[in-house]
Structures are given as structure tokens and as C-alpha cells.
Write an enzyme that holds these catalytic residues in place. Structure first.
Site, short mmCIF file in Angstrom:
data_model
loop_
_atom_site.label_atom_id
_atom_site.label_comp_id
_atom_site.label_asym_id
_atom_site.label_seq_id
_atom_site.Cartn_x
_atom_site.Cartn_y
_atom_site.Cartn_z
N SER A 35 72.32 42.52 19.47
CA SER A 35 73.12 42.17 18.30
C SER A 35 72.70 42.97 17.07
CB SER A 35 72.94 40.68 17.97
OG SER A 35 74.09 39.96 18.26
N ILE A 94 76.34 35.13 9.58
CA ILE A 94 76.35 36.59 9.47
C ILE A 94 75.03 37.19 9.97
CG2 ILE A 94 76.73 38.55 7.90
CD1 ILE A 94 79.16 36.54 8.38
N GLU A 112 82.29 37.21 18.34
CA GLU A 112 83.17 38.33 18.73
C GLU A 112 84.38 37.85 19.52
OE1 GLU A 112 83.31 41.14 17.70
OE2 GLU A 112 81.35 41.62 16.84
N THR A 149 85.97 33.88 20.76
CA THR A 149 85.61 32.89 21.79
C THR A 149 86.41 33.18 23.07
OG1 THR A 149 87.39 31.40 21.15
CG2 THR A 149 85.28 31.12 19.99
P1 TGC Z 1 97.58 39.06 14.25
O1 TGC Z 1 98.77 38.67 13.43
O2 TGC Z 1 97.67 39.05 15.74
O3 TGC Z 1 97.10 40.53 13.82
C1 TGC Z 1 96.94 40.89 12.46
C2 TGC Z 1 96.98 42.40 12.43
O4 TGC Z 1 95.88 42.93 13.19
C3 TGC Z 1 96.36 43.72 14.29
N1 TGC Z 1 95.45 43.45 15.42
C4 TGC Z 1 94.48 44.29 15.77
N2 TGC Z 1 94.11 45.49 15.28
C5 TGC Z 1 93.06 46.10 15.83
N3 TGC Z 1 92.36 45.54 16.86
C6 TGC Z 1 92.69 44.35 17.37
N4 TGC Z 1 91.97 43.81 18.36
C7 TGC Z 1 93.78 43.65 16.82
N5 TGC Z 1 94.38 42.46 17.07
C8 TGC Z 1 95.40 42.36 16.21
C9 TGC Z 1 97.79 43.26 14.51
O5 TGC Z 1 98.56 44.26 15.14
C10 TGC Z 1 98.23 43.00 13.09
O6 TGC Z 1 98.46 44.25 12.48
P2 TGC Z 1 99.58 44.39 11.32
O7 TGC Z 1 99.55 45.85 10.98
O8 TGC Z 1 100.87 43.93 11.93
O9 TGC Z 1 99.12 43.52 10.20
O10 TGC Z 1 96.36 38.21 13.75
P3 TGC Z 1 96.07 36.65 13.89
O11 TGC Z 1 95.79 36.14 12.52
O12 TGC Z 1 97.14 35.98 14.68
O13 TGC Z 1 94.69 36.65 14.70
C11 TGC Z 1 94.58 37.22 15.97
C12 TGC Z 1 93.22 36.87 16.59
C13 TGC Z 1 93.06 35.38 16.78
C14 TGC Z 1 93.17 37.57 17.94
C15 TGC Z 1 92.09 37.40 15.70
O14 TGC Z 1 92.06 36.80 14.49
C16 TGC Z 1 90.71 37.28 16.33
O15 TGC Z 1 90.31 38.18 17.07
N6 TGC Z 1 89.93 36.20 16.04
C17 TGC Z 1 88.53 36.12 16.47
C18 TGC Z 1 87.63 36.46 15.30
C19 TGC Z 1 86.36 37.12 15.72
O16 TGC Z 1 86.20 37.62 16.82
N7 TGC Z 1 85.42 37.19 14.80
C20 TGC Z 1 84.18 37.93 15.03
C21 TGC Z 1 83.40 38.09 13.75
S1 TGC Z 1 82.11 39.28 13.83
C22 TGC Z 1 80.99 38.63 14.88
O17 TGC Z 1 81.18 37.64 15.49
C23 TGC Z 1 79.72 39.40 15.07
S2 TGC Z 1 78.64 38.64 16.19
C24 TGC Z 1 77.32 39.69 16.29
C25 TGC Z 1 77.48 40.76 17.29
O18 TGC Z 1 78.56 41.38 17.43
O19 TGC Z 1 76.48 41.07 17.99
P1 FAD Z 2 86.13 27.87 15.72
O1 FAD Z 2 87.05 28.97 15.36
O2 FAD Z 2 86.10 26.66 14.85
O3 FAD Z 2 86.41 27.42 17.21
C1 FAD Z 2 85.98 26.16 17.75
C2 FAD Z 2 86.68 25.99 19.11
O4 FAD Z 2 88.09 25.98 18.90
C3 FAD Z 2 86.39 27.16 20.07
O5 FAD Z 2 86.29 26.69 21.38
C4 FAD Z 2 87.63 28.00 19.91
O6 FAD Z 2 87.89 28.84 21.02
C5 FAD Z 2 88.69 26.93 19.75
N1 FAD Z 2 89.90 27.48 19.14
C6 FAD Z 2 90.02 28.10 17.93
N2 FAD Z 2 91.27 28.50 17.74
C7 FAD Z 2 91.98 28.13 18.83
C8 FAD Z 2 93.33 28.27 19.23
N3 FAD Z 2 94.22 28.90 18.46
N4 FAD Z 2 93.70 27.76 20.42
C9 FAD Z 2 92.81 27.12 21.22
N5 FAD Z 2 91.51 26.97 20.90
C10 FAD Z 2 91.10 27.47 19.73
N6 FAD Z 2 80.69 36.43 12.20
C11 FAD Z 2 80.73 37.52 11.37
O7 FAD Z 2 81.69 37.73 10.65
N7 FAD Z 2 79.67 38.39 11.34
C12 FAD Z 2 78.56 38.22 12.09
O8 FAD Z 2 77.65 39.04 12.03
C13 FAD Z 2 78.49 37.07 12.96
N8 FAD Z 2 77.37 36.82 13.69
C14 FAD Z 2 77.28 35.67 14.42
C15 FAD Z 2 76.06 35.34 15.05
C16 FAD Z 2 75.96 34.15 15.76
C17 FAD Z 2 74.65 33.79 16.40
C18 FAD Z 2 77.07 33.29 15.88
C19 FAD Z 2 76.98 32.02 16.68
C20 FAD Z 2 78.25 33.59 15.25
C21 FAD Z 2 78.38 34.78 14.50
N9 FAD Z 2 79.55 35.09 13.79
C22 FAD Z 2 79.60 36.20 12.98
C23 FAD Z 2 80.65 34.13 13.77
C24 FAD Z 2 81.51 34.12 15.02
O9 FAD Z 2 82.32 35.25 15.07
C25 FAD Z 2 82.33 32.83 15.03
O10 FAD Z 2 81.42 31.79 15.30
C26 FAD Z 2 83.44 32.86 16.05
O11 FAD Z 2 84.45 33.77 15.67
C27 FAD Z 2 84.08 31.47 16.28
O12 FAD Z 2 84.35 30.85 15.08
P2 FAD Z 2 83.87 29.32 14.80
O13 FAD Z 2 82.42 29.25 15.15
O14 FAD Z 2 84.29 28.97 13.44
O15 FAD Z 2 84.64 28.46 15.87
#
Ligand code: TGC
Ligand code: FAD
Length: 389
Positions: free
Chosen positions: A96, A168, A368, A370
């Protein structure tokens, strides 16, 4: 009888170039020498010497290694994946550190930044002299980052940022935070030096998972930044999602590395441990467990390499990244839990890696995207209908 290593069952080495194998061996050795001996202690303490490690990893060329220029190693994507595989075979938290630095913070600046931003930050981040974090998630907006409340408003020639980011990675040790905020022009990214007035970061206490990693809350209170702080090419939610594709790619290879480490631990333990007067490895039930684990591991690794080749060919789609992340993290978690059963009571201690990996993988399953988010991404690709809301 000779033993076959789990990934030799699918002849993985034959799919890799000499250079890719050499990079993998370099990272494996670094982990054996510098990381593995300390993991139990770091996990127990809930901390790791991230700054020292970043410097060493920078020296090895592991930070932003698949980016071009700015002193980066400029490897292909498969090599980056193999590095993640070895790092996560040691510990998901260590992978990570590298993912967030290279695939999130550096990639955001690399893909959406100005020349000035790139020249200021990327060489230092490549070297491990500066650490970055990536602030997208908020306490109430994890899976749905498009709902974020953090905002940036223009004030004269400046930007003023307010809001809170949660979970974060690297947050409280970072020199620079890439913060995503709502503006009048939609969601945009900002390069925020962490010594900016009004910026604070605190470590999230009490984690039971990913303990060898720094996880933080960021608070931005009237953080005033110059006009040049915005990432000029960032436009809308697709910009941070573009960074997530990069980090998720690393996890496809990485998670299966954690699975490999668990299977290797289980095989070794089963060979040495005697129950009812013969080695645990000699029982059919044990062999069935090991064989099931090896199946999932081998399929996961083949999928990873295939996805890596697609990425190197410039043909990788987000739904394919979702397939890899969903499958491989699930597979690794299943392997870790099954391996834990083979180790019996010893499996719950830090003397063996299996429960540490299983606990870590709970975070990897959630961050990244769920499992549910990735299922919905795949479902949308299959049906053409979004079911997120
Ligand atoms: P949606 O309306 O589908 O899309 C909005 C705009 O984004 C475009 N798009 C993408 N572009 C690039 N890559 C992708 N994978 C894309 N997916 C969608 C889409 O075409 C649209 O573009 P435009 O030009 O039309 O505006 O967006 P939504 O609000 O319905 O959300 C879609 C969803 C649920 C898939 C997205 O929000 C999502 O992936 N949610 C999960 C959030 C997440 O993964 N957070 C991670 C935070 S960072 C982290 O966790 C770091 S952990 C530490 C480590 O990595 O080691
Ligand atoms: P929620 O979004 O509240 O989800 C809770 C449950 O609801 C899950 O089971 C989910 O799948 C479900 N759910 C949500 N939406 C739906 C739907 N539409 N339909 C059905 N089920 C749904 N984020 C950053 O930006 N930067 C980082 O560096 C970063 N590092 C992280 C490090 C750690 C150790 C952890 C645990 C998290 C980190 N995150 C980071 C955040 C991470 O990306 C979020 O925890 C993740 O995206 C899920 O969000 P949440 O925890 O709020 O869960």
C-alpha cells in the site's frame, strides 16, 4: 519426493521476460532482507518506518516505477505488478505504501498536473525524499466519492479548501496530499503541501487490519493555496477514478502475492507437523485444501499476467480491472483463511503470516472499490445498465 512451487504448477515463469523475472527477484530479496524480519513487530506496534523504507524503495526504483521520466524506472506494467506481488507477499501494508505513492499520488500529478507541479514533486517522490497521499474518501462518501463535501472556492487569485478526508493511507507522514474537492467547475484535484496553514492529519487508531501501514484523517480548514495548486487537467470524477484504475491494477498482482505466501506457509507447515502419527501433508483432506488453494492462486496469477499484458498493450478497460481486483482479492482471502485452518492454533499468531495476511486482506477487499462496487461495474458492462443508485 520433490515438491512443486505453487506458481510453477501454472508455469508462470514461462510467461515472463528475463527482465521481468529479474525485477521480481530483486524485490523478493529486498523483502526477505529488509521487510520480512520486521513484519511481526511492525504489525504488533501498528506502525512501520515508512520514511526509511520509502528512501530504500526509491533507491531500488520501486516508486512510480512504471511512469516515464522524472527519474522513474520506466518499467512495463507487468514488472510493476510483479513488484506489487512480492511486496504484498510480505505484507499488504508495505504494498500500500508503494501503491499510494506511485499509482495514486504520483500518478495524479503525472496524469493531470502542470509541468511545474511535475517538476517540483515527481523527482523527489521517485527518490522517496517526499511522500504523497491521496485524499478522495470521506467518512460519509467512500463507495460514492461523487457525493463528497470537501470543497474548493476561488478567492481572488487563490483557492480556499475546506473539508475532511478519512481513511487516507500515508496521510500523517505525507509531504504532499493530492486532495479531491468539489468546485464550481465540478470535482478537481489539488496539490496540497502538508505544511500548508489549516491542514492537519491524524492517525486513525485501533485498526485490526493493515496495521503495518499509516491510515489517517485529513482536515482542511480554510487552506489557502495559490491558483497554480489545482491539477490543471483534472476534470470531474473521472480524474480520480483514472488514478484508481492504476492502484487497482497493482492490487490484482499484489493480493495474489499475499495468497501465495499463505499457501507456501501452509505447505511447509503441513510437511513438518505430525498429527495422529504422520505428517499433516499426508492426509487427503489436507491435500484437497492445498490443491484448491493452488487452483485459485494459479488462476489468479494467470489473470493478473493477462491483465498486465492488456495494460502494456494500452487495451485495458476499467471493467477488466474490476474483474481482476474482485477475483484476486477474494481468492487471496479464501486462501488465507483456509491456510489458517491448516496451521491450527499456531495460525493465529504473528509467528506465521497467515492471519496477518487474512486480516490485511479484509482492508484490501474494501479499499480501492469494495466487492459490491466491482460486481456492479462488471454488471454494468454486461447489461449496459448502471445499478449503483
Ligand atoms: P459514474 O457516473 O459511473 O462516472 C463518473 C465519471 O467517471 C468515469 N468513470 C471512470 N473513469 C476512469 N476510470 C474508471 N474506472 C471510471 N469509472 C467511471 C465515467 O465515465 C464518468 O465520466 P464523465 O466524463 O461522463 O463524467 O460515477 P458514479 O458516481 O456512478 O460512481 C461509479 C463508481 C461507484 C464505480 C465509483 O464511484 C467507484 O469506483 N467507487 C469506489 C470508490 C473507490 O474505489 N475509492 C478508493 C479510494 S482510494 C483508496 O482506497 C486507496 S487504498 C490504498 C491502496 O490503494 O493501497
Ligand atoms: P461504504 O461505501 O459505506 O460501504 C459499506 C458497504 O456498503 C460495503 O459493503 C459496500 O460495498 C456497500 N455498498 C456501498 N454502495 C453500494 C451500492 N451502491 N450497492 C450495494 N452495496 C453498496 N481512501 C482514499 O481516498 N485514500 C486512501 O489512501 C485510502 N486508504 C485506505 C486504507 C484503508 C486501510 C482502508 C480500510 C480504506 C482506505 N481508503 C482510502 C478508503 C476506502 O477506499 C473506502 O473505505 C472504500 O471505498 C469503501 O468506502 P466505505 O468504507 O465508506 O464503505
Amino acid at each position: 519426493m520433490t515438491r512443486t512451487a505453487p506458481l510453477d504448477l501454472v508455469a508462470i515463469d514461462g510467461l515472463l521476460s528475463d527482465e521481468e523475472r529479474a525485477i521480481r527477484e530483486t524485490v523478493r530479496k529486498f523483502c526477505a532482507d529488509r521487510i520480512r524480519p520486521h513484519l511481526a513487530e511492525w504489525f504488533e506496534k501498528g506502525d512501520l518506518p515508512a520514511r526509511d523504507l520509502a528512501k530504500e524503495m526509491g533507491g531500488l526504483g520501486l516508486l512510480g516505477m512504471h511512469l516515464q521520466g522524472y527519474g522513474a524506472a520506466g518499467t512495463n506494467a507487468v514488472s510493476y505488478g510483479l513488484a506489487c506481488h512480492e511486496l504484498e507477499a510480505a505484507d499488504s501494508g508495505v504494498r500500500s505504501l508503494v501503491s499510494v505513492q506511485g499509482s495514486l499520488a504520483m500518478y495524479a500529478i503525472y496524469a493531470y498536473g502542470s509541468d511545474e507541479q511535475k517538476n517540483e514533486w515527481l523527482p523527489r517522490m521517485v527518490a522517496g525524499d517526499a511522500i504523497g497521499c491521496f485524499g478522495l474518501t470521506e467518512a460519509d462518501f467512500g463507495s460514492n466519492p461523487g457525493g463528497m463535501r470537501t470543497n474548493a472556492r476561488k478567492d481572488g487569485g487563490d483557492w480556499v479548501l475546506n473539508g475532511t478526508k478519512m481513511w487516507i493511507t500515508n496521510g500523517s507522514i505525507a509531504d504532499v496530499a493530492v486532495v479531491w474537492a468539489r468546485t464550481d467547475e465540478g470535482i478537481r484535484g489539488f496539490v496540497v503541501p502538508t505544511d500548508s496553514k489549516g491542514f492537519t492529519a491524524s492517525t486513525v487508531p485501533g485498526k485490526l487490519s493493515l496495521r503495518a501501514s499509516v491510515t489517517s484523517e485529513l482536515v482542511l480548514e480554510d487552506v489557502r493555496l495559490p491558483a497554480a495548486a489545482v491539477l490543471p487537467r483534472s476534470k470531474g470524477l473521472s480524474s480520480p477514478l483514472g488514478c484508481l484504475n492504476e492502484a487497482r491494477f497493482g492490487i490484482i498482482f499484489g493480493s495474489i502475492g499475499a495468497g501465495r505466501d499463505c499457501l507456501e506457509a501452509a505447505i511447509s507447515y503441513a510437511a513438518d507437523r505430525e498429527v495422529f502419527d504422520k505428517p499433516l501433508a499426508a492426509y487427503q483432506l489436507t491435500q484437497a485444501k492445498l490443491a484448491e488453494m493452488a487452483l485459485e492462486l494459479g488462476k489468479g496469477m494467470l489473470l493478473a499476467v493477462h491483465i498486465g499484458r492488456l495494460k502494456d498493450a494500452g487495451a485495458l478497460k476499467p471493467e477488466q480491472v474490476s474483474m481482476g481486483k474482485l477475483n484476486n482479492v477474494r481468492a487471496a482471502l479464501q486462501i488465507a483463511r483456509e491456510a489458517r485452518t491448516i496451521l491450527g492454533a499456531n495460525g493465529i499468531t504473528l509467528e506465521y503470516p497467515v492471519l496477518r495476511h487474512a486480516n490485511n486482506l479484509e482492508s484490501v477487499l474494501t479499499y480501492e472499490g469494495t466487492s459490491e462496487v466491482h460486481l456492479l461495474v462488471i454488471g454494468q458492462a454486461l447489461t449496459g445498465v448502471g445499478a449503483f443508485r
